[in-house]
Design an enzyme around this catalytic site. Structure first.
Site, short mmCIF file in Angstrom:
data_model
loop_
_atom_site.label_atom_id
_atom_site.label_comp_id
_atom_site.label_asym_id
_atom_site.label_seq_id
_atom_site.Cartn_x
_atom_site.Cartn_y
_atom_site.Cartn_z
N ASP A 121 2.47 0.76 5.41
CA ASP A 121 2.85 1.84 4.49
C ASP A 121 2.36 3.20 4.97
O ASP A 121 1.35 3.69 4.46
CB ASP A 121 2.27 1.54 3.09
CG ASP A 121 2.82 2.47 2.04
OD1 ASP A 121 3.80 3.18 2.33
OD2 ASP A 121 2.27 2.49 0.92
N GLU A 157 6.99 -3.62 -5.59
CA GLU A 157 6.00 -2.93 -6.41
C GLU A 157 6.46 -2.79 -7.87
O GLU A 157 6.38 -1.73 -8.48
CB GLU A 157 5.68 -1.55 -5.82
CG GLU A 157 5.07 -1.65 -4.43
CD GLU A 157 4.61 -0.32 -3.85
OE1 GLU A 157 5.16 0.72 -4.24
OE2 GLU A 157 3.69 -0.34 -3.02
N GLU A 188 0.51 11.39 2.10
CA GLU A 188 -0.14 10.47 1.17
C GLU A 188 -1.43 9.90 1.75
O GLU A 188 -2.43 9.80 1.05
CB GLU A 188 0.82 9.33 0.81
CG GLU A 188 0.18 8.27 -0.06
CD GLU A 188 1.11 7.13 -0.44
OE1 GLU A 188 2.31 7.19 -0.11
OE2 GLU A 188 0.64 6.17 -1.07
C1 GCV Z 1 7.25 5.63 -4.38
C2 GCV Z 1 3.50 3.38 -1.48
C3 GCV Z 1 3.14 4.55 -2.35
C4 GCV Z 1 3.98 4.59 -3.61
C5 GCV Z 1 5.45 4.59 -3.20
C6 GCV Z 1 5.72 3.35 -2.37
C7 GCV Z 1 7.16 3.30 -1.87
O1 GCV Z 1 3.10 2.19 -2.08
O2 GCV Z 1 1.78 4.52 -2.65
O3 GCV Z 1 3.64 5.73 -4.33
O4 GCV Z 1 6.27 4.61 -4.33
O5 GCV Z 1 4.87 3.36 -1.24
O6 GCV Z 1 7.39 3.75 -0.77
O7 GCV Z 1 8.00 2.82 -2.58
#
Ligand code: GCV
Length: 719
Positions: free
Chosen positions: A384, A310, A412
């Protein structure tokens, strides 16, 4: 005399409740109010007359404090500290080397095999007097024993014939804070970060101590202070002084501090031209930086690293692999006893493969190539933290490398801190999944506690749901998710029911009717959320960005961040074909599991659309068509939330009005949102299925456009 006793007790109860500002939730499960059941109270008062806690380390002092404070609160009187066992009913706590009394009890046999954190709690006799002994090899074990002893009292358990021997099954038990240096919290829904960087190191908020107490009470022994989307500044002198101040508080509760390392730190703060992990200057830079960190924090635990994921920098930018990256950091921390937790949460938009397969593809070839102090941190499922996922295929697939699970405590994808969702069943589902890596019984729990492959480096991480709101977690019931995570980190074989029972008794009441009602609500809540959000194996169909509401229509932008990539609804049916005729993600599982998922008849229906594209008229086990089943499930989810509201209403006179009203009003929002999920998803999927809503089901209030354009204005952390 009896009369006087009850007047004093009533006074204490009133005093206690004034002192603690009603039930604002600050005290979490460590409430220590006088035990209201007079029979239980009397029996404890008969059995506990004095205390001997010997030893002089900060950990022993903190544990002794806790015991004194806990007993005074629960028993309604202060329990005298004694220098010798002059009467029966003394609680004696310590280690054989730190306490003369414990030393003289010759407990070596009982303590052998309990390691540095295990403990025993037993009733025994000392010089012919009945005593309760809490003993361990090390101070941390004594502290855990004391917290467990208090838990026994808080949950009103008998203490007359104790024979407890307890040892954590996982060695490193961590919270991961996704906290930024500006105090915002990524995916945080409970206010600002607990770490007030501006006022550290000079000011030490009492919250830091209470945070440490709460963690220690459930056995959490490490905290990663910073976001995995890391900021290199945390590794600079000014911040390290602040980190050292926090570490100083946490150390007294057996908690080590860890940080996230930004892979490009050598360039960003070190002014090097490269962060190539094999470059000699980079290797030297990390070594010096780590030495500096240990000069501030001698017991620093190590780093978590999110790399090449990411947008985070990583070794692949230099044509190196994850092992090259992890090993450079591992070599730097090794002389100090530190570890590297390297995350396997990697996926790349440019790889035209199913996102669910990418972590396995990148990491399995590296099995055995990591240093001994590296552990790979793997999310519970391959996508995720969805409301339901199959277990991650990496578990069991890297036998030569220690793996640790990453669970998400912050909600989340499960309604942030607005929805009541007890997560222990989700955690338990993953931990108890059978990987079949070495035949039947190769549970994920056995992969991560090291017993399957004989690994001694064992760890577990939970993404924290804490913030600076008064009650720490926003939703009062979300505290149970912090608690449950800690308990499962200590013992991944515990059941959700047992954990809920303990937590309710400590947090609300020991009254059986109250316990049953709250447990009923909690235990059904995760499945309810799955039903009104993403049942039958649907996943990643949430609103883009904030991830709170539904967004099955999301189709713009990066493919693997859309919803249509995951549900693949079309006129024929719905679901992601991950079988051998599709992406073949099933092949990443061991044969027994692979075959189970490959075949749509044997695939558990709650994961059907994760692995299969299924025709709308497919007959489900219920006899309904897939389309009808999908609609009914969404409706059942909402119905369960409505039942949760009725059940909660029946608690009105059984619990305090503060928490009663707070949960009640949150359940109203949850019901509203569950309907938005239900109706938005049904209307959207109906554009493909072209089938009517089953007649008996309530019609959506609005049309699809309404749901597509719905904006939330009252969700914590969401603007
Ligand atoms: C900390 C998901 C979440 C992100 C998070 C990522 C991760 O994509 O939406 O906010 O980033 O996981 O675990 O690195």
């Amino acid at each position: 005399m009896k009369y006087l006793y009850s007047i004093i007790l009533t006074g204490l109860i009133i005093f206690n409740s004034f002192e603690t500002r009603a039930e604002d939730g600050y005290r979490l499960w460590l409430r220590y109010d006088v035990i209201p059941d007079s029979k239980v109270l009397k029996s404890y008062n008969k059995q506990i007359k004095g205390l001997i806690v010997e030893g002089d380390s900060p950990v022993i002092r903190a544990a002794k404090n806790e015991l004194e404070k806990g007993l005074e609160g629960l028993l309604g009187r202060s329990i005298p500290a004694m220098s010798s066992v002059s009467k029966k009913g003394v609680v004696i706590a310590g280690t054989p080397s730190g306490s003369q009394v414990i030393g003289s009890l010759k407990l070596q046999d009982k303590l052998s095999g309990l390691g540095p954190e295990g403990y025993i709690i037993v009733n025994t006799r000392y010089r012919n007097k009945k005593v309760i002994v809490i003993a361990a090899n090390n101070d941390a074990g004594v502290m855990y024993g004391i917290f467990n002893f208090l838990r026994l009292l808080q949950t009103n358990q008998p203490i007359g014939s104790l024979s407890i021997s307890d040892v954590p099954k996982i060695n490193i038990r961590l919270l991961n804070h996704w906290d930024n240096l500006d105090r915002s919290v990524e995916r945080g829904y409970a206010g600002l970060s607990l770490w007030d960087w501006q006022s550290l190191p000079g000011q030490i908020d009492e919250r830091y101590t209470d945070y440490a107490r709460a963690n220690a009470s459930v056995g959490i022994n490490g905290t990663v202070l910073t976001n995995v989307n890391a900021n290199a500044l945390i590794l600079t002198k000014d911040y390290l002084e602040k980190v050292a101040a926090l570490a100083g508080v946490f150390r007294s509760y057996g908690i080590k501090v860890y940080l996230t390392a930004r892979f490009s730190a050598p360039v960003e703060i070190g002014k090097l031209k490269t962060a190539d992990p094999l470059d000699p200057d980079v290797i030297k830079w990390w070594k010096n930086k780590v030495d500096e960190i240990y000069s501030y924090i001698p017991d620093f635990g190590g780093f978590v690293v999110k790399a090449n994921s990411e947008g985070q920098p990583g070794p692949q930018e230099y044509k190196r692999n994850h092992a090259d990256g992890a090993n450079t950091l591992a070599d730097a921390v090794a002389p100090h006893g530190g570890i590297i937790m390297w995350r396997a949460f990697v996926y790349d938009n440019n790889v035209p493969d199913d996102r669910a397969k990418q972590a396995y593809n990148e990491f399995v070839p590296l099995d055995g190539k990591f240093r001994k102090n590296v552990i790979i941190q793997v999310k519970n499922g391959p996508i995720d933290f969805q409301p339901r996922e199959p277990f991650h295929p990496l578990f069991g697939a890297m036998p030569a490398t220690p793996l640790m699970p990453e669970l998400q405590i912050t909600q989340e994808y499960l309604g942030s801190s607005t929805h009541l969702v007890y997560l222990a069943p989700l955690f338990e589902e993953c931990l108890k999944s059978d990987t079949y890596a070495k035949g039947k019984g190769s549970l994920v729990a056995r992969v991560i506690d090291g017993s399957l492959e004989n690994h001694s480096l064992t760890a577990i991480a939970g993404v924290a749901n804490t913030g600076d709101v008064r009650n720490w977690t926003g939703h009062p019931i979300a505290q149970s998710n912090w608690y449950a995570y800690g308990r499962l980190a200590w013992d991944p074989y515990l059941s959700s029911e047992k954990i809920a029972d303990e937590w309710i008794r400590m947090t609300f009441s020991n009254d059986p009717a109250t316990v049953n009602k709250i447990a009923g609500i909690m235990l059904g809540s995760r499945e309810a959320a799955v039903k009104y959000m993403t049942h039958l194996g649907l996943h990643h169909i949430m609103y883009e960005g904030h991830h709170y509401g539904p967004g099955p229509w999301v189709s713009r932008g990066r493919q693997d961040w859309t919803s249509v990539y995951y549900h693949k609804a079309d006129e024929k049916g719905i679901g992601f074909n991950r079988t051998s005729s599709g992406s073949n993600a099933v092949s990443q599982y061991f044969p027994t599991v692979r075959d189970l998922y490959e075949n749509r008849e044997s695939c558990p229906e709650n994961l059907l659309l994760w692995f299969h594209h299924i025709p709308w008229d497919y007959r489900m086990k219920s006899g309904k068509s897939l389309w009808d089943e999908l609609c009914f499930m969404y409706h059942e989810g909402v119905k369960t939330v409505q039942q949760m509201q009725d059940q909660w209403e029946s608690l009105r006179d059984l619990i305090d009005s503060d928490r009663f009203e707070s949960v009640k009003s949150l359940l109203v929002k949850q019901e509203r949102d569950s309907k938005i999920w239900r109706d938005g998803c049904i209307l959207y999927f109906q554009t493909f299925s072209k089938r009517p809503l089953p007649r008996e089901l309530e019609k959506p209030e609005h049309d699809l456009n309404y749901y597509k354009n719905h904006k939330y204005t009252d969700i914590p952390g969401i603007r």
